[in-house]
Design a protein around this motif. Structure first.
Motif, PDB file in Angstrom:
ATOM      1  N   MET A 124       0.810  -1.221   0.000  1.00  0.00           N
ATOM      2  CA  MET A 124       0.000   0.000   0.000  1.00  0.00           C
ATOM      3  C   MET A 124       0.842   1.270   0.000  1.00  0.00           C
ATOM      4  O   MET A 124       0.409   2.317   0.468  1.00  0.00           O
ATOM      5  CB  MET A 124      -0.977   0.020   1.179  1.00  0.00           C
ATOM      6  CG  MET A 124      -2.135  -0.948   1.026  1.00  0.00           C
ATOM      7  SD  MET A 124      -3.387  -0.717   2.295  1.00  0.00           S
ATOM      8  CE  MET A 124      -4.036   0.897   1.873  1.00  0.00           C
ATOM      9  N   LEU A 125       2.053   1.195  -0.543  1.00  0.00           N
ATOM     10  CA  LEU A 125       2.870   2.393  -0.735  1.00  0.00           C
ATOM     11  C   LEU A 125       2.492   3.075  -2.041  1.00  0.00           C
ATOM     12  O   LEU A 125       2.720   4.279  -2.202  1.00  0.00           O
ATOM     13  CB  LEU A 125       4.352   2.016  -0.739  1.00  0.00           C
ATOM     14  CG  LEU A 125       4.866   1.386   0.556  1.00  0.00           C
ATOM     15  CD1 LEU A 125       6.330   0.994   0.403  1.00  0.00           C
ATOM     16  CD2 LEU A 125       4.677   2.331   1.727  1.00  0.00           C
ATOM     17  N   ASP A 126       1.948   2.322  -2.993  1.00  0.00           N
ATOM     18  CA  ASP A 126       1.391   2.856  -4.234  1.00  0.00           C
ATOM     19  C   ASP A 126      -0.056   2.415  -4.339  1.00  0.00           C
ATOM     20  O   ASP A 126      -0.387   1.267  -4.015  1.00  0.00           O
ATOM     21  CB  ASP A 126       2.165   2.354  -5.466  1.00  0.00           C
ATOM     22  CG  ASP A 126       3.523   3.012  -5.607  1.00  0.00           C
ATOM     23  OD1 ASP A 126       3.666   4.165  -5.147  1.00  0.00           O
ATOM     24  OD2 ASP A 126       4.438   2.378  -6.154  1.00  0.00           O
ATOM     25  N   ARG A 127      -0.927   3.310  -4.801  1.00  0.00           N
ATOM     26  CA  ARG A 127      -2.335   2.966  -5.007  1.00  0.00           C
ATOM     27  C   ARG A 127      -2.537   2.632  -6.481  1.00  0.00           C
ATOM     28  O   ARG A 127      -2.129   3.395  -7.362  1.00  0.00           O
ATOM     29  CB  ARG A 127      -3.239   4.139  -4.613  1.00  0.00           C
ATOM     30  CG  ARG A 127      -4.730   3.878  -4.834  1.00  0.00           C
ATOM     31  CD  ARG A 127      -5.548   5.025  -4.312  1.00  0.00           C
ATOM     32  NE  ARG A 127      -5.533   5.052  -2.860  1.00  0.00           N
ATOM     33  CZ  ARG A 127      -6.395   4.384  -2.094  1.00  0.00           C
ATOM     34  NH1 ARG A 127      -7.325   3.621  -2.645  1.00  0.00           N
ATOM     35  NH2 ARG A 127      -6.308   4.471  -0.788  1.00  0.00           N
ATOM     36  N   PRO A 128      -3.152   1.495  -6.789  1.00  0.00           N
ATOM     37  CA  PRO A 128      -3.342   1.118  -8.196  1.00  0.00           C
ATOM     38  C   PRO A 128      -4.342   2.024  -8.895  1.00  0.00           C
ATOM     39  O   PRO A 128      -5.249   2.578  -8.266  1.00  0.00           O
ATOM     40  CB  PRO A 128      -3.857  -0.319  -8.103  1.00  0.00           C
ATOM     41  CG  PRO A 128      -4.518  -0.402  -6.768  1.00  0.00           C
ATOM     42  CD  PRO A 128      -3.719   0.492  -5.863  1.00  0.00           C
ATOM     43  N   ASP A 129      -4.177   2.167 -10.210  1.00  0.00           N
ATOM     44  CA  ASP A 129      -5.142   2.926 -11.006  1.00  0.00           C
ATOM     45  C   ASP A 129      -6.447   2.151 -11.148  1.00  0.00           C
ATOM     46  O   ASP A 129      -7.524   2.739 -11.190  1.00  0.00           O
ATOM     47  CB  ASP A 129      -4.569   3.229 -12.393  1.00  0.00           C
ATOM     48  CG  ASP A 129      -3.297   4.046 -12.321  1.00  0.00           C
ATOM     49  OD1 ASP A 129      -3.132   4.786 -11.329  1.00  0.00           O
ATOM     50  OD2 ASP A 129      -2.466   3.945 -13.240  1.00  0.00           O
ATOM     51  N   SER A 130      -6.337   0.842 -11.268  1.00  0.00           N
ATOM     52  CA  SER A 130      -7.513  -0.010 -11.390  1.00  0.00           C
ATOM     53  C   SER A 130      -7.131  -1.418 -10.934  1.00  0.00           C
ATOM     54  O   SER A 130      -5.965  -1.717 -10.697  1.00  0.00           O
ATOM     55  CB  SER A 130      -8.029  -0.039 -12.831  1.00  0.00           C
ATOM     56  OG  SER A 130      -7.041  -0.544 -13.715  1.00  0.00           O
ATOM     57  N   GLY A 131      -8.130  -2.283 -10.836  1.00  0.00           N
ATOM     58  CA  GLY A 131      -7.901  -3.626 -10.332  1.00  0.00           C
ATOM     59  C   GLY A 131      -8.092  -3.688  -8.828  1.00  0.00           C
ATOM     60  O   GLY A 131      -8.351  -2.664  -8.165  1.00  0.00           O
ATOM     61  N   THR A 132      -7.983  -4.872  -8.279  1.00  0.00           N
ATOM     62  CA  THR A 132      -8.244  -5.066  -6.856  1.00  0.00           C
ATOM     63  C   THR A 132      -7.162  -5.914  -6.202  1.00  0.00           C
ATOM     64  O   THR A 132      -6.551  -6.773  -6.841  1.00  0.00           O
ATOM     65  CB  THR A 132      -9.603  -5.765  -6.624  1.00  0.00           C
ATOM     66  OG1 THR A 132      -9.599  -7.044  -7.282  1.00  0.00           O
ATOM     67  CG2 THR A 132     -10.740  -4.918  -7.138  1.00  0.00           C
ATOM     68  N   VAL A 133      -6.925  -5.636  -4.934  1.00  0.00           N
ATOM     69  CA  VAL A 133      -6.096  -6.465  -4.067  1.00  0.00           C
ATOM     70  C   VAL A 133      -6.965  -6.849  -2.871  1.00  0.00           C
ATOM     71  O   VAL A 133      -7.433  -5.972  -2.138  1.00  0.00           O
ATOM     72  CB  VAL A 133      -4.836  -5.729  -3.580  1.00  0.00           C
ATOM     73  CG1 VAL A 133      -4.037  -6.608  -2.631  1.00  0.00           C
ATOM     74  CG2 VAL A 133      -3.977  -5.293  -4.747  1.00  0.00           C
ATOM     75  N   ARG A 134      -7.195  -8.132  -2.695  1.00  0.00           N
ATOM     76  CA  ARG A 134      -8.025  -8.584  -1.578  1.00  0.00           C
ATOM     77  C   ARG A 134      -7.183  -9.438  -0.637  1.00  0.00           C
ATOM     78  O   ARG A 134      -6.531 -10.376  -1.065  1.00  0.00           O
ATOM     79  CB  ARG A 134      -9.244  -9.365  -2.067  1.00  0.00           C
ATOM     80  CG  ARG A 134     -10.217  -8.491  -2.832  1.00  0.00           C
ATOM     81  CD  ARG A 134     -11.602  -9.111  -2.935  1.00  0.00           C
ATOM     82  NE  ARG A 134     -12.547  -8.180  -3.530  1.00  0.00           N
ATOM     83  CZ  ARG A 134     -13.217  -7.256  -2.863  1.00  0.00           C
ATOM     84  NH1 ARG A 134     -13.042  -7.167  -1.551  1.00  0.00           N
ATOM     85  NH2 ARG A 134     -14.035  -6.448  -3.466  1.00  0.00           N
ATOM     86  N   PHE A 135      -7.222  -9.060   0.625  1.00  0.00           N
ATOM     87  CA  PHE A 135      -6.444  -9.727   1.657  1.00  0.00           C
ATOM     88  C   PHE A 135      -7.425 -10.389   2.616  1.00  0.00           C
ATOM     89  O   PHE A 135      -8.088  -9.715   3.394  1.00  0.00           O
ATOM     90  CB  PHE A 135      -5.582  -8.702   2.386  1.00  0.00           C
ATOM     91  CG  PHE A 135      -4.522  -9.294   3.265  1.00  0.00           C
ATOM     92  CD1 PHE A 135      -4.839  -9.761   4.525  1.00  0.00           C
ATOM     93  CD2 PHE A 135      -3.224  -9.394   2.830  1.00  0.00           C
ATOM     94  CE1 PHE A 135      -3.870 -10.299   5.344  1.00  0.00           C
ATOM     95  CE2 PHE A 135      -2.244  -9.931   3.647  1.00  0.00           C
ATOM     96  CZ  PHE A 135      -2.581 -10.388   4.907  1.00  0.00           C
ATOM     97  N   GLY A 136      -7.544 -11.720   2.518  1.00  0.00           N
ATOM     98  CA  GLY A 136      -8.548 -12.401   3.324  1.00  0.00           C
ATOM     99  C   GLY A 136      -9.944 -11.930   3.003  1.00  0.00           C
ATOM    100  O   GLY A 136     -10.810 -11.866   3.885  1.00  0.00           O
ATOM    101  N   GLY A 137     -10.182 -11.563   1.738  1.00  0.00           N
ATOM    102  CA  GLY A 137     -11.494 -11.099   1.301  1.00  0.00           C
ATOM    103  C   GLY A 137     -11.717  -9.613   1.459  1.00  0.00           C
ATOM    104  O   GLY A 137     -12.755  -9.092   1.024  1.00  0.00           O
ATOM    105  N   THR A 138     -10.779  -8.892   2.060  1.00  0.00           N
ATOM    106  CA  THR A 138     -10.925  -7.457   2.296  1.00  0.00           C
ATOM    107  C   THR A 138     -10.006  -6.668   1.384  1.00  0.00           C
ATOM    108  O   THR A 138      -8.831  -7.017   1.224  1.00  0.00           O
ATOM    109  CB  THR A 138     -10.597  -7.118   3.760  1.00  0.00           C
ATOM    110  OG1 THR A 138     -11.492  -7.831   4.628  1.00  0.00           O
ATOM    111  CG2 THR A 138     -10.735  -5.628   4.022  1.00  0.00           C
ATOM    112  N   ASP A 139     -10.521  -5.594   0.791  1.00  0.00           N
ATOM    113  CA  ASP A 139      -9.712  -4.702  -0.026  1.00  0.00           C
ATOM    114  C   ASP A 139      -9.086  -3.654   0.892  1.00  0.00           C
ATOM    115  O   ASP A 139      -9.795  -2.782   1.414  1.00  0.00           O
ATOM    116  CB  ASP A 139     -10.581  -4.021  -1.086  1.00  0.00           C
ATOM    117  CG  ASP A 139      -9.773  -3.139  -2.033  1.00  0.00           C
ATOM    118  OD1 ASP A 139      -8.573  -2.908  -1.758  1.00  0.00           O
ATOM    119  OD2 ASP A 139     -10.329  -2.675  -3.040  1.00  0.00           O
ATOM    120  N   PRO A 140      -7.772  -3.706   1.147  1.00  0.00           N
ATOM    121  CA  PRO A 140      -7.168  -2.768   2.105  1.00  0.00           C
ATOM    122  C   PRO A 140      -7.249  -1.316   1.656  1.00  0.00           C
ATOM    123  O   PRO A 140      -7.160  -0.411   2.493  1.00  0.00           O
ATOM    124  CB  PRO A 140      -5.717  -3.248   2.199  1.00  0.00           C
ATOM    125  CG  PRO A 140      -5.473  -3.996   0.937  1.00  0.00           C
ATOM    126  CD  PRO A 140      -6.778  -4.630   0.575  1.00  0.00           C
TER     127      PRO A 140
END
Length: 336
Positions: A61-77
């Protein structure tokens, strides 16, 4: 298969880059997708500039994506804030490449390990609890409890990296991003640190994202491998599949260039022509086509589809290699 701990889907990240009077958009990540399971090591390989570090920074989470998703245990940080975000941040930590620059020379080893608890105050509330945990972590990584009072410059390179690992484990993370963690160390020390990481994984169940240019190291530590080229994942699969049966020409070229003590059994070296294209202006269709000996007109006209076999081993290529990449017609080979 267990549910993924981390799910990355269609991740994209661009940066504005100025060259002279012109400003362009550098697409560091372009549709990156992969899963990471608990207790697994995911090896991330590719040439410099392929997007490995940007992907690591996005996971942290040092860079925020322009699009797409990152899910950690089902949660988007990236949807979290306040205390929820603070609690999440402790779950992903990092071991840096250079054990000399990543440690504060003005702080003792004990202070370096305990520093994260100044932010995450709820983990160890008293100085006695913190001191006891520091000693436990030092012993866990193969250092002495008495080393807590020593400064980084009093340690060797391998000991400093052990200290960096202890600091990464101080918050009991679920995922540790290892960015070239042994590249600055001597070979004998590399083996010790890699064995330590493996032992910690077995004991703690932590997952690793292991970034490295050294394919022999990746082959030793990784359960699965992801190969990146100009911001895209061009091949992924188990370590055995990717190393023994590469399907993408770029992967085969990387594997053929890896040093080997078994010179008689080493495959024909695949020599690639040309330089890596600029990420500011990547080739149309397949981004590897300008260096690929199998490229045809369709490679320039259409982006290659992801071709998966029955076991999940996949490659983005119009003309994937057969089991023996040297059997492909026209391979540009030269004996190393």
């Amino acid at each position: 298969m267990p549910d993924p701990l981390v799910e990355v889907r269609d991740l994209a990240k661009t940066f504005a880059v100025r060259s002279g009077r012109r400003t362009g958009r550098l697409r560091a990540l372009d549709g990156v997708s992969f899963d990471l399971r608990r207790g697994e090591t995911l090896g991330l390989v590719g040439e410099s500039g392929c997007g490995k570090s940007t992907l690591a920074r996005t996971l942290l989470m040092l860079d925020r994506p322009d699009s797409g998703t990152v899910r950690f245990g089902g949660t988007d940080p990236f949807t979290l804030s306040g205390k929820e975000l603070l609690d999440w941040r402790r779950r992903v930590q990092m071991v840096f490449q250079d054990p000399y620059d990543s440690l504060n020379a003005r702080m003792t080893a004990g202070e370096i390990i305990a520093e994260p608890w100044r932010t995450h105050r709820g983990m160890y509330r008293t100085s006695r609890e913190r001191a006891a945990r520091v000693r436990e972590l030092l012993e866990l990584v193969g250092l002495r409890p008495g080393d807590a009072d020593r400064y980084p410059q009093e340690f060797s390179g391998g000991q400093r990296q052990r200290l960096g690992i202890a600091r990464a484990l101080a918050l009991d993370p679920d995922v540790v991003v290892c960015d070239e963690p042994v590249s600055a160390l001597d070979l004998s020390v590399q083996a010790q640190v890699l064995n330590l990481l493996a032992e910690l994984q077995q004991e703690l169940g932590v997952s690793y994202v292991f970034i490295s240019h050294d394919l022999s190291v990746v082959r030793h530590v990784a359960d699965r491998v992801v190969v990146m080229y100009l911001g895209r994942i061009v091949e992924s699969g188990t370590t055995e599949e990717v190393f023994n049966r590469p399907r993408h020409p770029y992967t085969a070229a990387l594997m053929s260039a890896a040093p080997s003590l078994d010179r008689d059994g080493k495959p024909v070296r695949i020599v690639l022509d040309g330089e890596i294209p600029s990420p500011l202006n990547p080739p149309s269709g397949c981004r590897f086509r300008t260096r690929c000996w199998k490229a045809t007109e369709v490679c320039a006209a259409e982006a290659p589809p992801l071709r998966l076999d029955g076991g999940g081993h996949g490659a983005e290529c119009h003309h994937p290699l057969v089991a023996d990449p040297e059997a492909s017609a026209g391979v540009p080979a030269a004996r190393a």
